[in-house]
Each structure stands twice: as C-alpha cells, then as structure tokens.
Design a protein around this motif. Structure first.
Motif, mmCIF file in Angstrom:
data_model
loop_
_atom_site.group_PDB
_atom_site.id
_atom_site.type_symbol
_atom_site.label_atom_id
_atom_site.label_comp_id
_atom_site.label_asym_id
_atom_site.label_seq_id
_atom_site.Cartn_x
_atom_site.Cartn_y
_atom_site.Cartn_z
ATOM 1 N N GLY A 1 9.901 1.234 -3.704
ATOM 2 C CA GLY A 1 8.831 1.529 -1.978
ATOM 3 C C GLY A 1 8.333 2.162 -2.558
ATOM 4 N N VAL B 1 6.015 -7.623 0.105
ATOM 5 C CA VAL B 1 5.932 -6.799 0.982
ATOM 6 C C VAL B 1 5.758 -7.803 3.218
ATOM 7 N N THR B 2 4.675 -8.664 2.709
ATOM 8 C CA THR B 2 5.051 -9.209 4.064
ATOM 9 C C THR B 2 5.996 -10.825 4.223
ATOM 10 N N THR C 1 11.407 5.647 6.480
ATOM 11 C CA THR C 1 10.113 4.193 6.129
ATOM 12 C C THR C 1 10.106 3.745 5.529
ATOM 13 N N LYS D 1 10.169 -1.459 1.190
ATOM 14 C CA LYS D 1 8.702 -2.460 1.056
ATOM 15 C C LYS D 1 7.531 -1.765 1.415
ATOM 16 N N LEU D 2 8.361 -1.083 2.654
ATOM 17 C CA LEU D 2 6.863 -0.491 4.094
ATOM 18 C C LEU D 2 6.787 1.285 3.732
#
Length: 494
Positions: free
Chosen positions: A207, A305-306, A421, A424-425
């Motif tokens: 990430g 990611v989404t 955090t 992927k984010l």
C-alpha cells in the motif's frame, strides 16, 4: 488445552444454558423474495451461543408420478431440488474482524443459494477475539458448530455440506476440514498460504509503495514495527504456518483469487496451496483466478482499492457447478486457470527478533530515551525556579534533548498511524523523492540529534568539569543509544 467442539447434530438443537457465554446477535438479514431463510442458533467453541441464518431456494413440489430418492441425480440439488431430495449445503466463514455480522456475507449467500445450496451465515464471535488476540482453532470450532447445525436441517443432505472461507477464513476453514470428516468440500477465497505476519507486512508495504513510498520507511521501519509488535504478543498467530494443515485436508478444494488482491499476495499463495495439498496426497485441488476482482472476488474498478457489491462474473456459477460435481461424486482433478494475478512486489521473510531488538529491549530503550532527553531540561527548569546559577552548556544539549524526544515519539506515532491505515488504503501524506514529508522531517531531526550527540561527547570530554552533572552524563548515554536505535529503525538511512 483447546476444547474440541462436539459436532453431533443433536447437540446443535439443544437449548443453551443461561450461564453459557452468548455472542451478540445481529438483526436477521432481509433476503430476496425468491429465497427463504431460517434463523438458527448453535454452540461455538467454549459453549458460546452463536446465531445465524440459513438461506435456501424453495424446493419445487413433487409431481404425483415423480420418483424421489435419497441420492439425487448429478446437479439436481443445484437447481432447487425436489421434495425429499437433500440439497448440498455450505457454511460461510468470515474474514478478519471482531463480531462481524452475518450480513457481511449476504451477497455471497444469496448467490450461492440461488444456485441450489443451503447457505448458513452467522455472526462472528467477539468474545475471545480482538485485534491483539485470536485463535484460529477456536474459530474453526465455531465453524464446526455451524456445520453440525446445517447438516441437521430438513432438506439438506448431511453428506454434502461443505465450508467456505474468506481471507482469514482461508486459515480457519482448512483447520475445520482437517478435523472433521463431516465436511464434504472446501471453498477458499483470497486465502493466504503464508504466515499472517509476513502477509500483513507485505500488504502494508504494498500500500505504501502504491502511494509512491520507497526506502527505509518500508525496508526497515514498517517491517521492524510489526516484528516488535508480534514479539510483544500484540499480533495474534504471527507465525502460523498453514502448510501442515493444508497437507491434512483430504476433501476437494476450490481456491479462488481476484487478480487485483491487495491484501493477500495472489502470486505467492497459490503455489503454497498446490504444493501442500499435493504433498498430502490431495488430487482434487482447483485454482481459479478472476479478472478485475479484488481480495473477496468482488468486482473492483480501480485495481483492488474499491470493492463493488457485485461478485466477479462467473464466480458464483463456478462455485455452484463445482459443488455439484463434487457432491455428485465427480470431483474435478487438480487444475488451475484464469489470468495471471497482479502482484507488484514480493513478500519478504519476517523472522522473530533477536534479544537486542526484542520488544522488551525496545521498551528499555524507550524508557532510557524518555528519562535521558527529559531529565536535563527539567533539571535546568528547577535550577532556574530556585534562582541557582545555570551551568554552562553547549547548544548540542538542547538539540539532543529536543531532537531526540521528537524523533522517538514522532516516529513511533507515525508508524502506528501507518499500521492502522495501511494496506490498500495507505495514506502516508505528501511524498517527496519517495519519502513522506513527515518521515523526511523525522529523519532530519534524527540527523540533527545524532550530530548533537557527537558534539556533546566531544565537549563533555574536553571540559567535563564545567559541563559536569549527572543529567549531562545521562543525556549523553541516551544519545549514544539513540544513534544505533535510529539506524535500526531507518531514521538515519536513505
């Protein structure tokens, strides 16, 4: 000693005593009108009362001249079945997260039910499970309780009930399958063939790389933070090796990965599964890769990611047809197909720390830094308040006191923020020359502190008496430890 859950179907129907621990029950899910649902309760590991929902496609009524048998023809159970014909069933096991409600897997449950399976989803435990503590065998016992419940349901063929595991469930489901012959098949999605700590460090590092970060923050700091946390007992099951358990799985296995999995290394995990199952003599392993799909085999518009609500096209159909073949006594031979997954970087081994870099050693160093870097300013303030003459010092004293404290506390807080955090984010903030600006600032302060340590050591050696005082000696000792500590954490490295 881990308590082994009794899987007999009779026990799943017994009332749970009032004194038994009870898991929080989520609201029953609303299922589409073409499906039916039944609320159930069962016992998990340690007698924990757990709650779930069984979702099915209504059975078609039998015509007067129809013949029903205990063994339906191949695929009959996957088209809704007929009255009296037992259909296959599957228990869905959650990924990581405490107290995850059953509705989290409702999308998968609905699609599998529409393909003729009885699907049991349940609320994940929060008792005995947290961010820093969990037991995969305990979660496997929970899943076995759900399997026993599903096998006992009317219209379900108890010989055709399997288990499905997502992400963390990819470690849990094989444990359950290796323990029980009551499980007919295993489906895994986004499963990880590597130890949890190695997978997690890769996910966070990947990430950060995706955000443009390179250098010591990834190569040293992030890796060492996870090693320290694991050594301190705050990372559950860090070195769990799934390979021996996979080698003990005798049931047919269907393993599915999205090509844009950003949480599990999708290139490195499949070979581990293939090798372990093969070494155990399992010849019924099917691996499939779905394009434009994420960690959970859902569609993703941005490389993982989404996560969209929709499953990858063909995913539910594959599960339905594969289960149909397996439960009809025709398990497919070992095969692998689909586009090659995308994995921008490889994982790296994460070994337990040596004594000098262990969690206790880090705590001792932290205590030394706090005392050393705070004691001189505090002593100076007390002298001033008491009206005593201020001892002559060099500017290096204040640079080391302030800089050392900022470096230690600031880097710790920033690394914890990245850990929370990460994946992927990842959000490291503005990046310059491959380094987040926050990290660059901390590195600059660390360099100033290291230079101040050298200057103070030279000055103290030349004019020890005029600089004297125990506080200065303690400060210098803190600086002497700070330099190798900052090298270890990458603060003094590119």
């Amino acid at each position: 000693m881990r308590r082994i859950l009794l899987t007999a179907a009779v026990l799943s129907l017994l009332a749970v005593p009032a004194t038994a621990p009870v898991a929080t029950a989520a609201s029953p899910p609303a299922v589409p009108s073409d499906l039916t649902s039944v609320e159930v309760s069962f016992r998990g590991a340690g007698g924990l009362a757990m709650h779930g929902t069984i979702i099915t496609k209504p059975a078609k009524p039998t015509e007067p001249n129809d013949k029903t048998t205990d063994e339906p023809a191949a695929g009959a159970g996957l088209t809704g079945g007929t009255a009296g014909a037992g259909r296959p069933g599957v228990v869905l096991v959650h990924g990581a997260g405490t107290g995850t409600p059953r509705t989290k897997l409702l999308g998968e449950a609905v699609e599998f039910a529409r393909r003729g399976m009885a699907v049991l989803i349940y609320d994940k435990r929060s008792t005995g499970y947290s961010l820093v503590h969990r037991s995969y065998p305990q979660l496997a016992d929970d899943a076995l309780g759900a399997v026993a419940t599903l096998r006992s349901q009317p219209g379900v063929d108890p010989a055709k009930v399997g288990i499905w595991g997502l992400s963390e469930g990819g470690w849990v489901a094989p444990i359950a399958a290796s323990r029980s012959k009551d499980i007919a098949f295993v489906v895994l999605v986004g499963a990880n063939g590597l130890p949890p700590l190695r997978q997690q460090t890769w996910a966070v590092a990947a990430g950060l790389r995706k955000a443009g970060v390179t250098g010591s923050l990834i190569d040293r700091a992030e890796l060492n933070l996870y090693r320290t946390i694991a050594d301190g007992g705050m990372f559950p099951e860090p070195y769990y090796d799934p390979a021996p358990t996979l080698a003990a799985v005798r049931q047919p296995v269907l393993a599915i990965w999205g090509t844009h999995d950003l949480l599990t290394p999708p290139q490195e995990s499949p070979p581990v599964f293939s090798r372990a199952l093969g070494e155990g003599g399992n010849r019924y392993y099917t691996a499939r890769f779905f394009p434009d799909a994420d960690h959970a085999a859902h569609l993703t518009p941005d490389g993982g990611v989404t996560r969209l609500p929709e499953l990858a096209p063909g995913y539910a159909d594959l599960v339905g047809s594969w289960v149909g073949e397996v439960t009809a006594g025709r398990p497919p031979a070992t095969s692998s197909s689909g586009p090659a997954p995308v994995q921008a970087s490889l994982t790296v081994p994460v070994d337990p720390p040596a004594w000098w870099e262990s969690a206790p050693a880090q705590l001792v160093a932290l205590a030394l830094f706090l005392v050393a870097f705070v004691s001189y300013p505090v002593a100076a303030l007390v002298r001033r308040l008491r009206g005593r003459p201020r001892a002559p010092v060099t500017r290096a004293v204040w640079l080391l006191s302030a800089g050392g404290l900022v470096s230690v506390i600031g880097s710790f807080c920033y690394l914890v923020y990245l850990m929370m955090t990460g994946g992927k984010l990842a959000a490291p903030g503005p990046v310059l020359l491959g380094r987040p600006l926050v990290w660059l600032a901390l590195q600059a302060v660390a360099v100033v502190s290291a230079v101040a340590t050298v200057r103070l050591a030279v000055a103290w050696r030349r004019t020890r008496d005029s600089l004297g005082g125990g506080q200065l000696g303690l400060l210098l000792a803190g600086g002497a430890v700070f330099v190798p500590w900052a090298l270890y954490w990458g603060l003094l490295l590119p």
